[in-house]
Design an enzyme around this catalytic site. Structure first.
Site, PDB file in Angstrom:
ATOM      1  N   GLY A 276       0.786  -1.231   0.000  1.00 29.86           N
ATOM      2  CA  GLY A 276       0.000   0.000   0.000  1.00 29.86           C
ATOM      3  C   GLY A 276       0.818   1.282   0.000  1.00 29.86           C
TER       4      GLY A 276
ATOM      5  N   GLU B 100       4.697  -5.982   2.033  1.00 27.65           N
ATOM      6  CA  GLU B 100       4.436  -6.544   0.708  1.00 27.65           C
ATOM      7  C   GLU B 100       4.123  -5.459  -0.307  1.00 27.65           C
ATOM      8  OE1 GLU B 100       2.025  -9.782   2.240  1.00 27.65           O
ATOM      9  OE2 GLU B 100       0.668  -8.716   0.886  1.00 27.65           O
TER      10      GLU B 100
ATOM     11  N   TYR C  17      -9.970   3.795 -12.380  1.00 25.24           N
ATOM     12  CA  TYR C  17      -9.976   4.418 -11.039  1.00 25.24           C
ATOM     13  C   TYR C  17      -9.920   5.949 -11.102  1.00 25.24           C
ATOM     14  CZ  TYR C  17      -7.704  -0.183 -10.330  1.00 25.24           C
ATOM     15  OH  TYR C  17      -7.343  -1.504 -10.360  1.00 25.24           O
TER      16      TYR C  17
ATOM     17  N   CYS D 265     -12.534   2.098 -29.100  1.00 28.47           N
ATOM     18  CA  CYS D 265     -13.832   2.607 -29.514  1.00 28.47           C
ATOM     19  C   CYS D 265     -14.791   2.768 -28.328  1.00 28.47           C
ATOM     20  CB  CYS D 265     -14.414   1.661 -30.552  1.00 28.47           C
ATOM     21  SG  CYS D 265     -15.724   2.425 -31.457  1.00 28.47           S
TER      22      CYS D 265
HETATM   23  N1  LLP Z   1      -0.601  -7.475  -0.882  1.00 30.27           N
HETATM   24  C1  LLP Z   1      -1.832  -7.826  -1.267  1.00 30.27           C
HETATM   25  C2  LLP Z   1      -2.489  -8.955  -0.630  1.00 30.27           C
HETATM   26  C3  LLP Z   1      -2.484  -7.103  -2.279  1.00 30.27           C
HETATM   27  O1  LLP Z   1      -3.704  -7.446  -2.655  1.00 30.27           O
HETATM   28  C4  LLP Z   1      -1.823  -6.008  -2.899  1.00 30.27           C
HETATM   29  C5  LLP Z   1      -2.475  -5.231  -3.942  1.00 30.27           C
HETATM   30  C6  LLP Z   1      -0.519  -5.696  -2.461  1.00 30.27           C
HETATM   31  C7  LLP Z   1       0.054  -6.438  -1.441  1.00 30.27           C
HETATM   32  C8  LLP Z   1       0.287  -4.592  -3.064  1.00 30.27           C
HETATM   33  O2  LLP Z   1      -0.287  -3.334  -2.925  1.00 30.27           O
HETATM   34  P1  LLP Z   1       0.544  -2.032  -3.365  1.00 30.27           P
HETATM   35  O3  LLP Z   1       1.774  -1.952  -2.515  1.00 30.27           O
HETATM   36  O4  LLP Z   1       0.904  -2.198  -4.807  1.00 30.27           O
HETATM   37  O5  LLP Z   1      -0.380  -0.903  -3.146  1.00 30.27           O
HETATM   38  N2  LLP Z   1      -4.728  -2.010  -9.674  1.00 30.27           N
HETATM   39  C9  LLP Z   1      -4.766  -1.022  -8.616  1.00 30.27           C
HETATM   40  C10 LLP Z   1      -4.105  -1.509  -7.359  1.00 30.27           C
HETATM   41  C11 LLP Z   1      -4.660  -2.828  -6.881  1.00 30.27           C
HETATM   42  C12 LLP Z   1      -3.915  -3.405  -5.698  1.00 30.27           C
HETATM   43  C13 LLP Z   1      -4.329  -4.807  -5.450  1.00 30.27           C
HETATM   44  N3  LLP Z   1      -3.670  -5.429  -4.346  1.00 30.27           N
HETATM   45  C14 LLP Z   1      -4.108   0.271  -9.124  1.00 30.27           C
HETATM   46  O6  LLP Z   1      -3.718   0.328 -10.303  1.00 30.27           O
HETATM   47  O7  LLP Z   1      -4.030   1.256  -8.390  1.00 30.27           O
END
Ligand code: LLP
Length: 420
Positions: A231, A274, A317, A345
């Site tokens: 996150g 993570e 988003y 399209c």
């Molecule tokens: N761990 C788990 C269990 C997750 O589901 C995710 C992301 C992460 C770690 C990594 O999150 P990050 O550090 O990348 O924020 N497609 C969306 C983001 C979806 C995230 C899904 N899960 C976007 O383009 O903003």
């Protein structure tokens, strides 16, 4: 090449002397261009986030599953998570050991769980029924559980992954049932996990969420680790001066949380994070040719070949990506409002709406910044378009093709024609 507003890529020395017009000529447009040095820097920042010694950064591969990307992350000593057999397959190919991989499942089939078990990969389950399924498949084995500590955060409601409105994790009220299932199948609960959501720029929700999962962790005696999820946000509005996430403050606050938990728990366990976006987002600029510029009434549009099949984040988003404009020859910079659109399209095929940018002309190339996270990994072949190539700019400045553009033949290879 002449950059009309190249502040961000100049600051990072992103292209390391490569001309974007040459890159697009060689590999086609659109083109995902990566900077290896940025990936390495981001990996190191997160590996060294805290001073607590038993700390593990796992790269969340869903953000970018390119083999070259995974290889670099592996060479920096990070571990990885995986959501699917496909991610595991890519990670093993990239050189990760099964013990480096943590499969965090959500509504998977028995055969998907079995795939991980057969490879010796630790599985994290996220509901009671799936814990039961896992127990039947791997009686006496090790397991981790994703809990939902109730605190969610994220840049859009679609990416908030904790709290009662989301599908994720075991609610702590079911801890007694968890214990029963663990006992029934003689499972050893080695880790608890959560992921509150994607993209925070202030650390407090993450810290609050960390305390919530640690409260849950206290219910289990033999844990080897607690995983706080990803996150960590990046500033998508760099051209207007958005500051970075304060990692120093983040590390210090986490250290305090760890210290106080270890004191209560009575032994040092490993704490894991993570992150996906933080490691990958800033490492890529997506290049796109401008094919035409036109007006509809007062609205000016630049038509490019980045449809939402190539970068879905703005359409899905309402995400903001900064844009740089590159011209072949130098010319005056006259700012004006323009909407950047793709070649799909659908009228929702918009990359940037009413954006104040230097005047754009057909034949220019646009650089869509911060495209390395959830860019190529969310590409599709919608409108039967070819997913783009990927090029890595190595630390010595050499540009290397790491993924070829799809071919027309690949578009049809899995179809079977009817006998008419
Ligand atoms: N761990 C788990 C269990 C997750 O589901 C995710 C992301 C992460 C770690 C990594 O999150 P990050 O550090 O990348 O924020 N497609 C969306 C983001 C979806 C995230 C899904 N899960 C976007 O383009 O903003």
């Amino acid at each position: 090449m002449f950059k009309l507003n190249g502040k961000v890529t100049d600051e990072f020395d992103f292209f390391k002397g490569n001309d974007v017009f040459d890159l697009v000529k060689a590999y086609g447009s659109p083109l995902y261009v990566y900077n290896e040095g940025i990936i390495r820097e981001r990996c190191r920042e997160l590996k060294n986030l805290v001073s607590y010694p038993k700390f593990l950064a796992q790269y969340s591969a869903k953000a970018n599953t390119s083999l070259a990307f995974l290889q670099i992350v592996k060479s920096e000593g990070l571990h990885v998570d995986a959501m699917s057999p496909g991610e595991i397959y890519a990670e093993l190919e990239a050189g990760f050991e099964p013990s480096d991989i943590f499969m965090i499942t959500n509504n998977v089939s028995e055969s998907e769980m079995q795939f991980a078990i057969d490879k010796g990969i630790l599985v994290c389950v996220d509901c009671l029924e799936q814990l039961e399924t896992y127990g039947k498949l791997n009686n006496g084995g090790k397991v981790a559980i994703r809990f939902n500590g109730g605190i969610g955060a994220g840049h859009h409601e679609k990416v908030v992954t904790a709290g009662k409105k989301t599908k994720f994790g075991v609610n702590p009220e079911y801890i007694p049932q968890v214990k029963e299932i663990l006992k029934k199948y003689n499972l050893k609960l080695v880790g608890v996990q959560q992921h509150i959501g994607s993209l925070f720029m202030e650390i407090d929700p993450y810290i609050e969420g960390s305390r919530a999962i640690l409260d849950i962790a206290k219910n289990f005696d033999d844990l080897e680790f607690v995983d706080f999820g990803g996150g960590f946000g990046i500033p998508y509005k760099k051209l207007s001066g958005q500051p970075r996430l304060n990692l120093k403050e983040c590390g210090e606050k986490l250290d305090k949380v760890f210290e106080s938990f270890v004191k209560d728990y009575g032994k040092e366990i490993t704490f894991r994070i993570e992150p996906g976006r933080y490691i990958s987002a800033e490492s890529s600029v997506l290049l796109t040719d401008v094919h035409c510029v036109k007006y509809n009434g007062p609205h000016k549009f630049a038509g490019t070949d980045v449809g939402f099949n190539v970068l879905v984040r703005p359409a899905m988003y309402d995400s903001h990506h900064d844009i740089e404009v590159y011209a072949k020859e130098a010319r005056p910079v006259n700012e004006e409002e323009i909407t950047i659109v793709g070649n799909i399209c659908e009228s929702g095929d918009i990359i940037a709406k009413d954006r104040l940018l230097p005047e754009i002309k057909a034949g220019d190339i646009l650089g869509i910044l911060d495209a390395g996270a959830y860019g190529h990994s969310m590409c599709s072949n919608y409108n039967n378009r070819l997913r783009p190539a990927e090029v890595f700019i190595r630390e010595n400045g050499e540009a290397v093709l790491t993924r070829k553009r799809d071919t027309l033949e690949q578009l049809l290879e899995n179809y079977v024609k009817l006998d008419l």
